[in-house]
Structures are given as C-alpha cells and as structure tokens.
Design a protein around this motif. Structure first.
Motif, short mmCIF file in Angstrom:
data_model
loop_
_atom_site.label_atom_id
_atom_site.label_comp_id
_atom_site.label_asym_id
_atom_site.label_seq_id
_atom_site.Cartn_x
_atom_site.Cartn_y
_atom_site.Cartn_z
N THR A 162 0.81 -1.22 0.00
CA THR A 162 0.00 0.00 0.00
C THR A 162 0.85 1.27 0.00
OG1 THR A 162 -0.09 -0.10 2.41
CG2 THR A 162 -1.96 -1.05 1.20
N ASP A 163 2.18 1.14 0.03
CA ASP A 163 2.98 2.36 0.12
C ASP A 163 3.75 2.68 -1.16
OD1 ASP A 163 4.35 0.08 0.74
OD2 ASP A 163 5.47 0.91 2.42
N GLY A 164 3.20 2.32 -2.31
CA GLY A 164 3.70 2.89 -3.56
C GLY A 164 4.64 2.01 -4.37
N ILE A 165 4.95 2.49 -5.58
CA ILE A 165 5.68 1.67 -6.56
C ILE A 165 7.11 1.40 -6.13
CG2 ILE A 165 4.24 2.38 -8.51
CD1 ILE A 165 6.59 4.18 -9.43
N GLU A 166 7.74 2.34 -5.43
CA GLU A 166 9.13 2.11 -5.05
C GLU A 166 9.22 1.07 -3.94
OE1 GLU A 166 11.90 5.28 -4.95
OE2 GLU A 166 10.69 6.57 -6.24
N ALA A 167 8.28 1.13 -3.01
CA ALA A 167 8.26 0.14 -1.93
C ALA A 167 7.98 -1.25 -2.50
CB ALA A 167 7.20 0.51 -0.90
N ALA A 168 7.06 -1.33 -3.45
CA ALA A 168 6.75 -2.63 -4.05
C ALA A 168 7.97 -3.19 -4.78
CB ALA A 168 5.58 -2.49 -5.03
N LEU A 169 8.66 -2.31 -5.48
CA LEU A 169 9.85 -2.74 -6.21
C LEU A 169 10.93 -3.23 -5.25
CD1 LEU A 169 11.56 -3.07 -8.74
CD2 LEU A 169 12.04 -0.61 -8.68
N GLU A 170 11.09 -2.52 -4.16
CA GLU A 170 12.11 -2.91 -3.17
C GLU A 170 11.81 -4.31 -2.62
OE1 GLU A 170 13.61 -1.06 1.02
OE2 GLU A 170 12.94 0.38 -0.51
N ALA B 237 4.13 -6.72 -14.43
CA ALA B 237 3.16 -7.47 -15.25
C ALA B 237 2.14 -6.54 -15.90
CB ALA B 237 2.43 -8.49 -14.38
N GLY B 238 1.90 -5.39 -15.31
CA GLY B 238 0.91 -4.43 -15.81
C GLY B 238 0.00 -4.05 -14.66
N GLY B 239 -1.12 -3.35 -14.93
CA GLY B 239 -1.47 -2.91 -16.26
C GLY B 239 -0.71 -1.70 -16.71
N ALA B 240 -1.30 -1.05 -17.72
CA ALA B 240 -0.65 0.07 -18.38
C ALA B 240 -0.28 1.18 -17.40
CB ALA B 240 -1.56 0.62 -19.47
N SER B 241 -1.17 1.47 -16.47
CA SER B 241 -0.93 2.58 -15.55
C SER B 241 0.31 2.33 -14.69
CB SER B 241 -2.16 2.79 -14.68
OG SER B 241 -1.84 3.58 -13.57
N VAL B 242 0.43 1.10 -14.19
CA VAL B 242 1.59 0.76 -13.36
C VAL B 242 2.86 0.78 -14.21
CG1 VAL B 242 2.64 -1.10 -12.02
CG2 VAL B 242 0.24 -0.51 -11.66
N ALA B 243 2.79 0.26 -15.42
CA ALA B 243 3.95 0.27 -16.32
C ALA B 243 4.39 1.71 -16.58
CB ALA B 243 3.61 -0.43 -17.63
N GLN B 244 3.43 2.59 -16.84
CA GLN B 244 3.74 4.01 -17.08
C GLN B 244 4.41 4.64 -15.87
OE1 GLN B 244 -0.06 5.71 -18.17
NE2 GLN B 244 -0.24 4.25 -19.85
N GLN B 245 3.90 4.30 -14.69
CA GLN B 245 4.48 4.90 -13.48
C GLN B 245 5.95 4.50 -13.30
OE1 GLN B 245 1.91 4.54 -9.91
NE2 GLN B 245 0.25 4.18 -11.34
N TYR B 246 6.25 3.21 -13.54
CA TYR B 246 7.65 2.78 -13.41
C TYR B 246 8.52 3.41 -14.50
CZ TYR B 246 6.81 -0.52 -9.61
OH TYR B 246 6.52 -1.08 -8.39
N LEU B 247 7.96 3.53 -15.72
CA LEU B 247 8.73 4.11 -16.82
C LEU B 247 9.00 5.58 -16.56
CD1 LEU B 247 9.93 3.67 -19.64
CD2 LEU B 247 7.66 4.00 -20.62
N GLY C 159 -9.60 1.20 -29.68
CA GLY C 159 -9.90 1.83 -28.40
C GLY C 159 -9.48 0.91 -27.28
N GLY C 160 -9.58 1.37 -26.04
CA GLY C 160 -9.20 0.55 -24.90
C GLY C 160 -8.16 1.23 -24.05
N VAL C 161 -7.23 0.44 -23.51
CA VAL C 161 -6.21 0.96 -22.61
C VAL C 161 -4.90 1.07 -23.36
CG1 VAL C 161 -4.97 0.57 -20.45
CG2 VAL C 161 -7.35 -0.16 -20.67
N ARG C 162 -4.40 2.29 -23.49
CA ARG C 162 -3.12 2.51 -24.18
C ARG C 162 -1.96 2.19 -23.25
NH1 ARG C 162 -3.38 4.98 -29.07
NH2 ARG C 162 -5.06 6.49 -29.39
N LEU C 163 -0.96 1.48 -23.81
CA LEU C 163 0.23 1.21 -23.00
C LEU C 163 1.01 2.49 -22.75
CD1 LEU C 163 2.20 -0.57 -21.52
CD2 LEU C 163 3.29 -1.11 -23.70
N PHE C 164 1.26 3.27 -23.81
CA PHE C 164 2.09 4.46 -23.67
C PHE C 164 1.21 5.69 -23.73
CE2 PHE C 164 5.06 1.37 -25.69
CZ PHE C 164 5.95 1.27 -24.64
N ASP C 165 0.86 6.18 -22.56
CA ASP C 165 -0.05 7.31 -22.47
C ASP C 165 0.43 8.16 -21.31
OD1 ASP C 165 -2.17 8.68 -23.47
OD2 ASP C 165 -3.70 7.28 -22.85
N ARG C 166 0.09 9.42 -21.35
CA ARG C 166 0.44 10.31 -20.24
C ARG C 166 1.91 10.20 -19.85
NH1 ARG C 166 -4.54 8.04 -18.91
NH2 ARG C 166 -3.47 6.33 -17.92
N LEU C 167 2.79 10.05 -20.86
CA LEU C 167 4.22 9.96 -20.54
C LEU C 167 4.86 11.35 -20.51
CD1 LEU C 167 5.47 6.89 -22.59
CD2 LEU C 167 5.02 7.03 -20.15
#
Lengths: 220, 220
Positions: free
Chosen positions: A129-137, A151-161, A180-188
């Motif tokens: 529950t404490d964010g992408i860096e904690a999960a990665l650690e 593994a995804g989804g797109a939003s998590v992949a974007q955050q790490y990128l 249409g749908g969920v774009r992998l590379f969005d809001r970069l």
C-alpha cells in the motif's frame, strides 16, 4: 541489483486491452486477440494446466521471460479488475484460481491493506500500500539474483517508466487494430524517452521488440 | 483496380510526429528520429540529390515501395504544414524544392482551390477540394497499373482507413518513445479493424510490418 523489466502484448495501435472490459471479458472487446500467440504455445499451456500447443520461436521468447523473472509487480486492476475495499471486490482472489502461473512472489499495488495470500505452486500475493518504489524494493529482495517483472497494467507500467525505474521492456506487437481501450504508452509527458533496441524476433503473428531504457522521463 | 497503400514511420508509442512542430522542425521534437533509418539509405539519398549511404534490408523495403507506387495522395498539412488560404501560407510551395522526390502525380487534399503545379523530375501537385474519394479516384487514374500511396499525415490516413478504402499498410516501427505528438491510430472509433500481417522485416533499427486490411471500420 536485479533489473526491472516489462513484457507485455500490445496492438499495433498501442492498446494492451480493448474497450469495455467486464468480469467475463477482462481484456475488453478484441483484447483476447493480443494473447493468441501465447495461448497457442505448448509451454504456456503446460504452465496453465492445459495440453497441446506449439513450440516455435515465440516459445523461446516466452521461456526466456519465465526463466529470468524471480518476482512480479502488478496493479490492483490487473490482479482482480476491481477497486475499492477488498470485501466489495467480486474477484478479490484474482483471475488465476488456486494454482496461479507465476510460481514466484507477486506484489500487488493497492490502496487497501490485506494479508498476504499463499497459493499452490509457489505463487504468493503480497499487497503493498505504500507505492511503486516500496513494491519494487520488496520484489527485488524476493527475486534473488533474478529479474523483477512489471506485469501491468498500463498505468503501473507508465508509473515505473516515468519514474526512471524500468530497465528493459519487451513489447509483443500484435498486428491488430483495437480502435480503443487501454493505451500502454499514455500520459508519458512530452519528453522523448530514449530506447536502445536489443533484439527483434518477428513473424506475421507477433513481433517481439526488446529494448533497454537508456533514459527515463526523469533525468538522472 | 490499383490498391491504396500506406507506408509510414511510427514510434513505438504510436506517433508519426513529435510534439510542437514548427517550420524549422516540421516533424516536431524528436520526430526526425523516426526517419533516421530511411535517411541513412543510399537509395533515398540518391533520390534526394545526396551522396553516400547504406544498402541493406531496409533499402529493399524502400525500393519496393518506390517501385510499386504510381501516384500519391497527401493532406495539406503534410504538403506545407499550413492551413487556410494559400496566399497566407509561408510554405505554400511545399517542403521539397524544385525537384521533389515523388517523381509521379501527387494529389493534395485541401479546402482551398489552386492551380496544379508541375515540378522537375516528374512530380506534379494537383490540389483536390472535393474530398478523399475524389482524390483517390484521380490518383487511381493517374497511377496506371501501379498502386496509390497515402503519404500522410495521420488524419488523412485515418480517414482512408475508417472509410474502408485502405487496402494495405506498412508501418515502419521505430524503437523510440516520443511521449507526445501526432498519433497515427487515433479516433478510429471502438470497432476493431482486422489486419492480416503479410510480412515482417525487422532489425534493431526499424521493424517493417506489412499487413492487408481485412475489414475496415465500415463493414461492406
């Protein structure tokens, strides 16, 4: 230190899921088509308790991915498709039944705390529950000398990128237009992110494009 | 009847031009990187009056494209980057100087009527004000037994694809993330468009994915 990698199937028009996802069709309209190449493989079928299937160049790509990853990070939506408190989530146990195919520790990013779950076959789900860096650690500690997979989804992949934490990506480009749908590379943001292509394995079914992330959106 | 084809370079995140285009940088920030693979080729350089360059698998792809097209359709923005009356367009003669590299009839979609222009080396520019189907009809008549190419930009390509008029596309996928700009596949509605991949030629510099459009957004 282990690397953070992303392996994901994407349509030619950039979507990792089609429009209008439901519990019955979690990848949205047309989204299943993105994974036909992998579902056809003998090695994937075996990991999912199925028989038959093909062995080809795509199998080697998949085997390499499975071999190199010692832990996985994923978003809550990828885990269950839901959001909000777990008690209200109709798919709170995830998509994969009693023996999920990961067979290593999986860390699920969520805003809602929950005790870890141990499944058969080596898969554990830990809820972070404490964010992408904690999960990665945590995932790095669990992966030993292997890599950690987003593994995804797109939003998590974007955050790490965007955070400059992703070391390598392998996009499996499927020649379909989902429209249409969920774009992998969005809001970069609008800063180009430099990639160094390492390898391309291609057929008319799927193109596996593997690249190192040279520079994240956040400069070092 | 001749086929309508689209050959275009696209970033891995789906852009055919980067953000913030200007007269000096018509392809926007980072957009030039999409065409590095083609600018490096001896055959392209020769057509543009330059010397040197490489001959490789990408050259054969380019030669095939050049050989098969007898006419080109493009949008006004691709022609000059401008809009509105031609008298007010600072780049009204287009990007390519006195001897454009097309060397066949080019039909420019515009809302503003204008007399045709004949350049050196076989290129003519005809300005079409009555829509994409009229432009295609004229281009087909001019192409003889060769194909007609949609040169771009993205908006014109989308219009032909949505109208079910595009027969084949070849996307040259360049492993770079532009993060913003002009998306090739945008506003296609939410109906998947079925493709049948015909051929993939790939290197770490560029992946040429050629596909037949099986079904347009508008069903027959």
């Amino acid at each position: 230190m282990t690397r953070l990698t992303l392996d994901i199937s994407m349509s030619l028009d950039g979507f990792v899921a089609g429009p209008n996802p439901t519990l019955e069709e979690p990848l949205g309209q047309g989204g299943e088509g993105l994974h036909e190449w992998v579902v056809a493989l003998a090695s994937w079928r075996e990991r999912h308790g199925l028989t038959g299937g093909e062995t080809n160049a795509d199998s080697e790509v998949l085997e390499e991915v499975v071999r190199s990853n010692g832990a996985t990070v994923m978003g809550r939506r990828m885990f269950s498709g839901g959001e909000g408190p777990w008690a209200d989530d109709p798919n709170a146990d995830g998509w994969w039944g009693d023996e999920p195919p990961f067979r290593h520790p999986v860390f699920v990013l969520t805003h809602h705390a929950r005790e870890p779950v141990t499944e058969q076959g080596g898969t554990t789900f830990t809820f972070v529950t404490d964010g992408i860096e904690a999960a990665l650690e945590q995932a790095r500690a669990a992966a030993g000398d292997k890599d950690v997979a987003v593994a995804g989804g797109a939003s998590v992949a974007q955050q790490y990128l965007e955070a400059g934490l992703l070391d390598e990506l392998q996009i499996h480009i499927v020649p379909v237009l989902l429209g249409g749908g969920v774009r992998l590379f969005d809001r970069l943001g609008s800063d180009p992110i430099e990639l160094e292509a390492i390898r391309v394995i291609a057929s008319t079914a799927v193109t596996h494009l593997k690249a190192r992330v040279v520079r994240g959106a956040i400069s070092p």
